[in-house]
Design an enzyme around this catalytic site. Structure first.
Site, mmCIF file in Angstrom:
data_model
loop_
_atom_site.group_PDB
_atom_site.id
_atom_site.type_symbol
_atom_site.label_atom_id
_atom_site.label_comp_id
_atom_site.label_asym_id
_atom_site.label_seq_id
_atom_site.Cartn_x
_atom_site.Cartn_y
_atom_site.Cartn_z
ATOM 1 N N GLY A 205 0.557 -4.965 0.996
ATOM 2 C CA GLY A 205 -0.669 -5.013 0.191
ATOM 3 C C GLY A 205 -0.459 -5.681 -1.164
ATOM 4 O O GLY A 205 -1.413 -6.200 -1.754
ATOM 5 N N GLU B 81 4.794 -5.202 7.342
ATOM 6 C CA GLU B 81 4.059 -4.160 8.079
ATOM 7 C C GLU B 81 4.567 -3.911 9.499
ATOM 8 O O GLU B 81 4.602 -2.774 9.948
ATOM 9 C CB GLU B 81 2.558 -4.497 8.130
ATOM 10 C CG GLU B 81 1.820 -4.239 6.820
ATOM 11 C CD GLU B 81 1.895 -5.400 5.837
ATOM 12 O OE1 GLU B 81 2.706 -6.326 6.045
ATOM 13 O OE2 GLU B 81 1.139 -5.364 4.855
ATOM 14 N N ALA C 216 0.868 -1.169 0.000
ATOM 15 C CA ALA C 216 0.000 0.000 0.000
ATOM 16 C C ALA C 216 0.909 1.224 0.000
ATOM 17 O O ALA C 216 2.072 1.139 0.411
ATOM 18 C CB ALA C 216 -0.875 -0.012 1.247
ATOM 19 N N GLU D 231 -0.696 -9.262 -0.414
ATOM 20 C CA GLU D 231 -2.112 -9.515 -0.087
ATOM 21 C C GLU D 231 -2.980 -9.538 -1.350
ATOM 22 O O GLU D 231 -3.934 -10.309 -1.442
ATOM 23 C CB GLU D 231 -2.603 -8.460 0.912
ATOM 24 C CG GLU D 231 -1.958 -8.663 2.290
ATOM 25 C CD GLU D 231 -2.214 -7.520 3.246
ATOM 26 O OE1 GLU D 231 -1.856 -6.364 2.893
ATOM 27 O OE2 GLU D 231 -2.773 -7.748 4.327
#
Ligand code: COA
Length: 259
Positions: free
Chosen positions: A111, A134, A65, A114
């Site tokens: 992300g 993260e 992200a 993911e």
């Protein structure tokens, strides 16, 4: 039409290429919104049989992200970011009625991993690196990483990856069962298309039912066996079922119509 994606069709296969190479294809809000539109559109489009998602360039699939965008978020804003991402992109892919393959061409972090985990099948280039970093930012994965990675590789490996925040190689990812195949970067899209083309020979409504039933195996509060029975029963009402068994009896290849 899109600022952050490239779209390319090869017959019934839609390629969605995340195209923010200067930021290693990091998922900012605009890219996530475009991904939602592109995936939703491909699921609706009768001419499209399946989707292959990859990243632009040689270096990254998606490096996570967009850190710059959420750096000053509050808890409420963080929760909203994750909830919206789940609904609009990650769950949309996982619960999709058409197969989605991730072609992991480089870094798949946070992300980005993911996103690959939400896809139905993952193929990695041997140069790819994967991880959920993260906790090194003071966060935890928020787009399904703690759940989907655990289901795929088991709790022990998932905790090791998430708690150390370390990256793994494509070969390790293959050993863990995180990716289905590892190939050279040159072979990546060919391999993804080869697998997609095999799926596209099959009855599309049965493929959709199979995705629903397999997904039910990991949904809490849902009896997957009941879902399997319901989806199995549904198939008997389709024209493609009649075509499939008739073609078998007549010793010819079936011609499916997604009906
Ligand atoms: N969000 C926002 N920008 C990102 C990004 C992310 N997740 N990942 C990379 N970028 C940007 C960098 O800030 C840099 O931009 P700049 O040139 O404007 O400074 C550009 O992409 C290139 O990245 P850089 O870090 O210079 O490349 P590198 O080869 O030195 O390192 C990585 C590659 C993948 C190891 C490193 O970029 C990285 O650790 N990225 C963050 C991964 C992460 O923690 N993801 C989880 C987010 S929740």
């Amino acid at each position: 039409m899109f600022q952050n994606l490239l779209i390319d069709n090869n017959g019934p296969i839609r390629h969605i290429i995340i195209n923010r190479e200067s930021k290693l294809n990091a998922l900012n809000k605009a890219t996530l919104a475009e991904l939602h539109t592109a995936i939703y559109d491909a699921f609706q489009n009768e001419r499209i049989g399946g989707i292959i998602i990859t990243g632009a360039g040689q270096k990254a699939f998606v490096a996570g992200a967009d850190i710059a965008e959420f750096s000053s978020f509050s808890s409420a804003q963080g929760g909203e970011l994750a909830r919206e991402g789940h609904a609009k992109v990650f769950d949309l892919i996982e619960n999709g009625s058409k197969p989605v393959i991730a072609a992991i061409n480089g870094f798949a972090l946070g992300g980005g991993l993911e996103l690959a985990l939400a896809c139905h099948i993952r193929i990695a280039a041997d140069t790819a690196k994967m991880g959920l970093p993260e906790v090194s930012l003071g966060l935890i994965p928020g787009y399904g990483g703690t759940q989907r990675l655990t289901r795929l590789v088991g709790k022990g490996k998932a905790l090791e990856m998430i708690l150390t925040a370390d990256m793994i190689t494509a070969t390790e990812a293959h050993q863990y069962g995180l990716v289905n195949h590892v190939v050279t970067p040159d072979e990546l899209l060919t391999k993804a298309e080869e697998i997609m083309n095999r799926i596209l020979l099959r009855a599309p409504l049965a493929v959709a039912s199979a995705i629903t039933a397999v997904n039910a195996s990991t949904q809490t509060g849902v009896n997957g066996f009941d879902i399997e029975v319901a989806e199995f029963a549904k198939c008997f009402d389709t024209e493609d079922f009649k075509e499939g068994v008739t073609a078998f009896m007549e010793k010819r290849k079936p011609l499916f119509k997604a009906k």
